[in-house]
Design an enzyme around this catalytic site. Structure first.
Site, mmCIF file in Angstrom:
data_model
loop_
_atom_site.group_PDB
_atom_site.id
_atom_site.type_symbol
_atom_site.label_atom_id
_atom_site.label_comp_id
_atom_site.label_asym_id
_atom_site.label_seq_id
_atom_site.Cartn_x
_atom_site.Cartn_y
_atom_site.Cartn_z
ATOM 1 N N CYS A 129 0.829 -1.212 0.000
ATOM 2 C CA CYS A 129 0.000 0.000 0.000
ATOM 3 C C CYS A 129 0.862 1.261 0.000
ATOM 4 N N CYS A 159 -1.346 1.810 -2.997
ATOM 5 C CA CYS A 159 -2.311 2.907 -2.842
ATOM 6 C C CYS A 159 -1.660 4.295 -2.814
ATOM 7 N N LYS A 200 0.264 5.472 -5.975
ATOM 8 C CA LYS A 200 -0.745 5.503 -7.035
ATOM 9 C C LYS A 200 -1.648 6.717 -6.881
ATOM 10 N N TYR A 236 -8.396 -3.057 -11.868
ATOM 11 C CA TYR A 236 -8.012 -1.941 -11.006
ATOM 12 C C TYR A 236 -6.654 -1.306 -11.406
ATOM 13 N N GLU A 248 -6.220 2.258 -13.377
ATOM 14 C CA GLU A 248 -5.755 3.375 -12.559
ATOM 15 C C GLU A 248 -4.425 3.931 -13.083
ATOM 16 N N HIS A 283 -25.723 20.317 -0.160
ATOM 17 C CA HIS A 283 -25.719 20.940 -1.475
ATOM 18 C C HIS A 283 -24.650 22.020 -1.535
ATOM 19 N N GLU A 305 -25.081 14.080 -2.869
ATOM 20 C CA GLU A 305 -26.503 14.327 -2.615
ATOM 21 C C GLU A 305 -27.401 13.654 -3.652
HETATM 22 P P1 FAD Z 1 1.448 -6.070 1.968
HETATM 23 O O1 FAD Z 1 1.087 -4.645 2.176
HETATM 24 O O2 FAD Z 1 1.803 -6.498 0.575
HETATM 25 O O3 FAD Z 1 2.651 -6.379 2.979
HETATM 26 C C1 FAD Z 1 3.373 -7.596 3.006
HETATM 27 C C2 FAD Z 1 4.795 -7.337 3.486
HETATM 28 O O4 FAD Z 1 5.407 -8.586 3.848
HETATM 29 C C3 FAD Z 1 5.696 -6.716 2.418
HETATM 30 O O5 FAD Z 1 6.478 -5.675 2.965
HETATM 31 C C4 FAD Z 1 6.583 -7.891 1.982
HETATM 32 O O6 FAD Z 1 7.807 -7.477 1.433
HETATM 33 C C5 FAD Z 1 6.730 -8.624 3.325
HETATM 34 N N1 FAD Z 1 7.120 -10.048 3.220
HETATM 35 C C6 FAD Z 1 6.708 -10.959 2.286
HETATM 36 N N2 FAD Z 1 7.255 -12.161 2.559
HETATM 37 C C7 FAD Z 1 8.021 -12.020 3.681
HETATM 38 C C8 FAD Z 1 8.823 -12.892 4.461
HETATM 39 N N3 FAD Z 1 8.937 -14.189 4.152
HETATM 40 N N4 FAD Z 1 9.495 -12.398 5.543
HETATM 41 C C9 FAD Z 1 9.381 -11.091 5.882
HETATM 42 N N5 FAD Z 1 8.624 -10.212 5.181
HETATM 43 C C10 FAD Z 1 7.944 -10.668 4.102
HETATM 44 N N6 FAD Z 1 -5.952 -1.105 -1.709
HETATM 45 C C11 FAD Z 1 -6.828 -0.145 -1.303
HETATM 46 O O7 FAD Z 1 -7.552 -0.376 -0.310
HETATM 47 N N7 FAD Z 1 -6.907 1.071 -1.935
HETATM 48 C C12 FAD Z 1 -6.126 1.380 -2.998
HETATM 49 O O8 FAD Z 1 -6.216 2.488 -3.535
HETATM 50 C C13 FAD Z 1 -5.184 0.409 -3.445
HETATM 51 N N8 FAD Z 1 -4.365 0.675 -4.489
HETATM 52 C C14 FAD Z 1 -3.462 -0.261 -4.891
HETATM 53 C C15 FAD Z 1 -2.652 0.025 -5.986
HETATM 54 C C16 FAD Z 1 -1.737 -0.906 -6.439
HETATM 55 C C17 FAD Z 1 -0.863 -0.566 -7.612
HETATM 56 C C18 FAD Z 1 -1.621 -2.153 -5.780
HETATM 57 C C19 FAD Z 1 -0.612 -3.166 -6.244
HETATM 58 C C20 FAD Z 1 -2.418 -2.461 -4.699
HETATM 59 C C21 FAD Z 1 -3.367 -1.518 -4.240
HETATM 60 N N9 FAD Z 1 -4.231 -1.788 -3.169
HETATM 61 C C22 FAD Z 1 -5.137 -0.851 -2.765
HETATM 62 C C23 FAD Z 1 -4.187 -3.076 -2.451
HETATM 63 C C24 FAD Z 1 -3.386 -2.939 -1.126
HETATM 64 O O9 FAD Z 1 -2.112 -2.359 -1.388
HETATM 65 C C25 FAD Z 1 -3.209 -4.321 -0.474
HETATM 66 O O10 FAD Z 1 -4.494 -4.921 -0.324
HETATM 67 C C26 FAD Z 1 -2.564 -4.230 0.907
HETATM 68 O O11 FAD Z 1 -1.294 -3.598 0.836
HETATM 69 C C27 FAD Z 1 -2.403 -5.640 1.496
HETATM 70 O O12 FAD Z 1 -1.769 -5.585 2.743
HETATM 71 P P2 FAD Z 1 -1.006 -6.865 3.325
HETATM 72 O O13 FAD Z 1 -0.640 -6.536 4.727
HETATM 73 O O14 FAD Z 1 -1.823 -8.087 3.100
HETATM 74 O O15 FAD Z 1 0.286 -7.063 2.434
HETATM 75 P P1 NDP Z 2 -6.947 -8.280 -11.098
HETATM 76 O O1 NDP Z 2 -6.730 -9.709 -10.750
HETATM 77 O O2 NDP Z 2 -8.053 -7.544 -10.449
HETATM 78 O O3 NDP Z 2 -7.164 -8.154 -12.699
HETATM 79 C C1 NDP Z 2 -6.252 -8.707 -13.598
HETATM 80 C C2 NDP Z 2 -6.525 -8.157 -14.995
HETATM 81 O O4 NDP Z 2 -5.526 -8.625 -15.906
HETATM 82 C C3 NDP Z 2 -7.871 -8.601 -15.550
HETATM 83 O O5 NDP Z 2 -8.386 -7.560 -16.332
HETATM 84 C C4 NDP Z 2 -7.486 -9.808 -16.414
HETATM 85 O O6 NDP Z 2 -8.387 -10.035 -17.469
HETATM 86 C C5 NDP Z 2 -6.146 -9.363 -16.963
HETATM 87 N N1 NDP Z 2 -5.256 -10.477 -17.311
HETATM 88 C C6 NDP Z 2 -4.949 -11.539 -16.545
HETATM 89 N N2 NDP Z 2 -4.067 -12.328 -17.185
HETATM 90 C C7 NDP Z 2 -3.815 -11.760 -18.373
HETATM 91 C C8 NDP Z 2 -2.989 -12.094 -19.484
HETATM 92 N N3 NDP Z 2 -2.250 -13.206 -19.477
HETATM 93 N N4 NDP Z 2 -2.976 -11.262 -20.546
HETATM 94 C C9 NDP Z 2 -3.730 -10.145 -20.571
HETATM 95 N N5 NDP Z 2 -4.527 -9.767 -19.547
HETATM 96 C C10 NDP Z 2 -4.571 -10.566 -18.471
HETATM 97 O O7 NDP Z 2 -5.541 -7.603 -10.847
HETATM 98 P P2 NDP Z 2 -5.015 -6.143 -10.578
HETATM 99 O O8 NDP Z 2 -3.544 -6.299 -10.713
HETATM 100 O O9 NDP Z 2 -5.670 -5.113 -11.421
HETATM 101 O O10 NDP Z 2 -5.410 -5.847 -9.054
HETATM 102 C C11 NDP Z 2 -5.074 -6.737 -8.008
HETATM 103 C C12 NDP Z 2 -5.860 -6.402 -6.766
HETATM 104 O O11 NDP Z 2 -5.273 -5.267 -6.112
HETATM 105 C C13 NDP Z 2 -7.297 -5.984 -7.024
HETATM 106 O O12 NDP Z 2 -8.156 -7.095 -7.088
HETATM 107 C C14 NDP Z 2 -7.623 -5.087 -5.872
HETATM 108 O O13 NDP Z 2 -8.197 -5.823 -4.820
HETATM 109 C C15 NDP Z 2 -6.275 -4.516 -5.447
HETATM 110 N N6 NDP Z 2 -6.227 -3.106 -5.871
HETATM 111 C C16 NDP Z 2 -7.092 -2.206 -5.307
HETATM 112 C C17 NDP Z 2 -7.120 -0.900 -5.744
HETATM 113 C C18 NDP Z 2 -8.088 0.071 -5.148
HETATM 114 O O14 NDP Z 2 -8.666 -0.217 -4.108
HETATM 115 N N7 NDP Z 2 -8.301 1.227 -5.757
HETATM 116 C C19 NDP Z 2 -6.215 -0.439 -6.783
HETATM 117 C C20 NDP Z 2 -5.354 -1.450 -7.300
HETATM 118 C C21 NDP Z 2 -5.377 -2.730 -6.853
HETATM 119 P P3 NDP Z 2 -9.638 -11.042 -17.361
HETATM 120 O O15 NDP Z 2 -10.780 -10.239 -16.742
HETATM 121 O O16 NDP Z 2 -9.883 -11.424 -18.768
HETATM 122 O O17 NDP Z 2 -9.236 -12.184 -16.474
#
Ligand code: FAD
Ligand code: NDP
Length: 550
Positions: free
Chosen positions: A116, A121, A124, A258, A262, A525, A530
């Site tokens: 995150c 998050c 992003k 997502y 984004e 408003h 709203e």
């Molecule tokens: P993480 O935050 O991934 O933390 C896991 C940690 O464990 C990492 O630091 C990793 O390096 C560490 N780790 C892994 N293996 C080991 C090990 N063996 N020993 C020690 N450390 C280890 N969610 C939202 O709610 N709103 C958003 O706007 C949003 N935007 C996103 C945008 C992107 C591009 C992405 C990729 C995700 C986004 N998400 C968003 C999803 C959100 O980031 C994740 O759901 C959240 O971070 C999950 O938290 P977590 O604690 O499960 O894991």
């Molecule tokens: P998702 O698993 O949500 O979506 C993957 C996308 O990639 C789908 O559109 C899928 O298509 C496509 N895809 C999968 N495999 C292939 C391939 N081989 N070639 C071309 N396209 C492919 O993954 P994201 O990485 O977008 O997000 C992961 C999670 O992170 C989300 O589910 C969300 O929970 C979290 N997140 C939350 C955000 C927020 O809260 N604003 C922002 C970003 C991430 P198809 O539908 O055909 O399978």
């Protein structure tokens, strides 16, 4: 989106080309550049970790609290892990939290705080904000602001990257401080299980230590997957994008959910030439009417879509550009980009960390950890929270809530469990989309078409009026269950600040609000939110829901 908000990547995403699941989840030990282990709480009486012998028998049989170094060890210092560790420490438990970041295949690494904060998050949303600012500056001309020669002259990626990374670094530092303030010792190491009460912690310099604990919390999160085509090693993911040294330039985004929408959205908003290859639908699992609105808005704002389009190969040219070969409706497409960004899903970090030695059961296809509604795995001493759990929403607040509630149940006799119904979420695409509860198509399947009433309306945000923005994209709909006194089972909105709007209505949805409750609620408003207090056109009536004026 179903009310249980369940998404998973149960498909070919988990197969890799040159990058294998193996090397994605187990970058060579000791080469990582960012490793973190924190121990929290009352650590005064713990034996020094450095003095522990590697040959010491693992304490499988140990059962009393005194026999273990820790009451609980949290593995993963992301959203869920940090929340759980800090919460447990407030109950005087002896807590450790390990965090370790393996470099991405492109070498990107980061600090404490997980996905995150570092590669999710936060960066992003900051880049999304940067992209939105361009439109705001443009709009401001209509409000009387003047510009030199009447135009914006460009955008500097390096300044944006630096500002974003400075803020992320300040958060990394803030997390360390917050843990220290709670009595946390931070240990910088990667965890691998030896048995259900013992892990091996490997530091950056390769030094290994054994750590025992009465309980463990797995919170290792997920990492991006790579599509299985030749040349995938030339592609970048969200692990790399926010810290790219140079502007990505003309970019191909692969994926339709997502992350893809984004990131494509803010890159285009920054003025880059962006194309998205979508293999099927937009935003699988979400309300498709809303998903298509987002797509249409992005297309109208300069993002090019190829759909359906399946990439087959990427080749690197002499000048560093990337030649992409793809198929779109049986036609071969060859295009050249400066950057190929893949966003095709994420895989849980559950391989190569010795879970089999602790007998932790995983979902065979996806590798997610199987947990019950109390975050308990099949092993009594091991729990799991956040993105690694099977069939749970991959969202930061979900991971945080699960971590806090788990700590309260373990150390403060709490009985509360996370409620996974009505999890709100927002897609921060250029036109933001927020939702709670069921997609219209899911509501039809669940209750039958006759038992749902859909109220809808296009609306015009005030800030868009003077700016003369297009009126056909901001849209709100409420999905109600007729037989349950028109209980609202789905809320959807596209428009500015949809995240803020959606958050506000979530409590009403949780409390079982009906359409009448929405009507009796006074609006604020002029706001976008709203609109939900005044919806009266049903889809069934086939009346025109277009913007009507004041
Ligand atoms: P993480 O935050 O991934 O933390 C896991 C940690 O464990 C990492 O630091 C990793 O390096 C560490 N780790 C892994 N293996 C080991 C090990 N063996 N020993 C020690 N450390 C280890 N969610 C939202 O709610 N709103 C958003 O706007 C949003 N935007 C996103 C945008 C992107 C591009 C992405 C990729 C995700 C986004 N998400 C968003 C999803 C959100 O980031 C994740 O759901 C959240 O971070 C999950 O938290 P977590 O604690 O499960 O894991
Ligand atoms: P998702 O698993 O949500 O979506 C993957 C996308 O990639 C789908 O559109 C899928 O298509 C496509 N895809 C999968 N495999 C292939 C391939 N081989 N070639 C071309 N396209 C492919 O993954 P994201 O990485 O977008 O997000 C992961 C999670 O992170 C989300 O589910 C969300 O929970 C979290 N997140 C939350 C955000 C927020 O809260 N604003 C922002 C970003 C991430 P198809 O539908 O055909 O399978």
């Amino acid at each position: 989106m179903g009310s249980g908000f369940c998404k998973s990547s149960v498909d070919g995403n988990l197969k890799y080309g040159k990058f294998t699941e193996n090397n994605l989840n187990n970058y060579s030990s000791g080469n990582g550049t960012s490793h973190h282990l924190i121990s929290i709480g009352n650590t005064n009486n713990q034996p020094g970790l450095e003095n522990k012998s590697d040959t010491e028998a693992s304490p499988l049989e140990k059962t009393t609290q005194e026999d273990f170094q820790y009451d609980i060890v949290v593995i993963g210092g992301g959203s869920g892990g940090l929340a759980c560790a800090k919460e447990a420490a407030t109950f005087s438990a002896r807590v450790a939290c390990l965090d370790f970041v393996d470099p991405s295949p492109r070498g990107s690494v980061w600090g404490l705080g997980g996905t995150c904060v570092n590669v999710g998050c936060i960066p992003k949303k900051l880049m999304h904000t940067a992209a939105l600012l361009k439109d705001k500056v443009k709009d401001s001309e209509k409000f009387g602001w003047l510009f030199e020669n009447g135009s914006i002259t460009g955008h500097d990626w390096k300044i944006l990257r630096q500002s974003v990374q400075n803020y992320v670094s300040s958060l990394n530092w803030g997390y360390k401080k917050a843990l220290k303030d709670k009595g946390v010792k931070y240990i910088n190491a990667k965890a691998t299980f030896i048995d259900k009460h013992t892990i091996e912690a490997t530091k950056k310099n390769g030094n290994k230590e054994k750590i025992t604990s009465k309980k463990f919390v797995l919170a290792t999160g997920g990492r991006p997957t790579y599509p299985d085509f030749p040349g995938n090693e030339f592609c970048i993911t969200s692990d790399d994008l926010f810290s790219l040294k140079k502007c990505p330039g003309k970019t191909l985004v692969i994926g339709g959910s997502y992350v893809a929408l984004e990131c494509a959205g803010f890159l285009a908003g920054l003025g880059l030439d962006v194309t998205i290859y979508i293999r099927s639908i937009l935003l699988r699992g979400f309300d498709q009417q809303m998903a298509e609105l987002i797509g249409a808005y992005m297309k109208n704002h300069g993002v090019k879509f190829r759909r359906p389009c399946i990439p087959k190969k990427v080749e690197q040219l002499k000048d560093g550009n990337l030649k992409v070969f793809a198929f779109s409706e049986d036609e071969e497409i060859i295009e050249t980009f400066e950057t190929v960004f893949v966003a095709v899903g994420r895989a849980p970090c559950t391989s190569n960390i010795g879970l089999e030695k602790a007998n932790v059961r995983l979902q065979p296809k996806t590798g997610h950890v199987l947990v019950d509604n109390r975050e308990q795995t099949n092993v009594e001493s091991i729990y799991a929270i956040g993105d690694i759990c099977y069939n749970k929403p991959e969202l930061t607040p979900v991971a945080i809530q699960a971590g806090k509630m788990l700590a309260r149940r373990l150390f403060a006799n709490s009985k509360e469990v996370v409620d996974y119904d009505n999890v709100p979420t927002t897609v921060f695409a250029p036109l933001e989309y927020g939702c709670i509860g069921l997609a219209e198509e899911d509501a039809i399947v669940k209750f039958g078409e006759d038992d749902i009433e859909v109220y809808h309306q296009y609306f015009e945000p005030l800030e868009w009026t003077v700016a003369e923005r297009d009126k056909k994209y901001c849209y709100a709909k409420l999905i109600c269950q007729k037989s349950k006194n028109q209980k609202v089972v789905g809320l959807h909105i596209t428009g500015p600040n949809a995240g803020e709007v959606t958050q506000g209505w979530t409590i009403g949805m949780r409390m079982g609000a009906t359409k009448t409750d929405f009507e009796e609620t006074l609006g604020i408003h002029p706001t976008c939110s709203e609109v939900f207090t005044t919806l009266y056109i049903t889809k069934r009536s086939e009346k025109n829901p277009a913007v009507t004026g004041c």
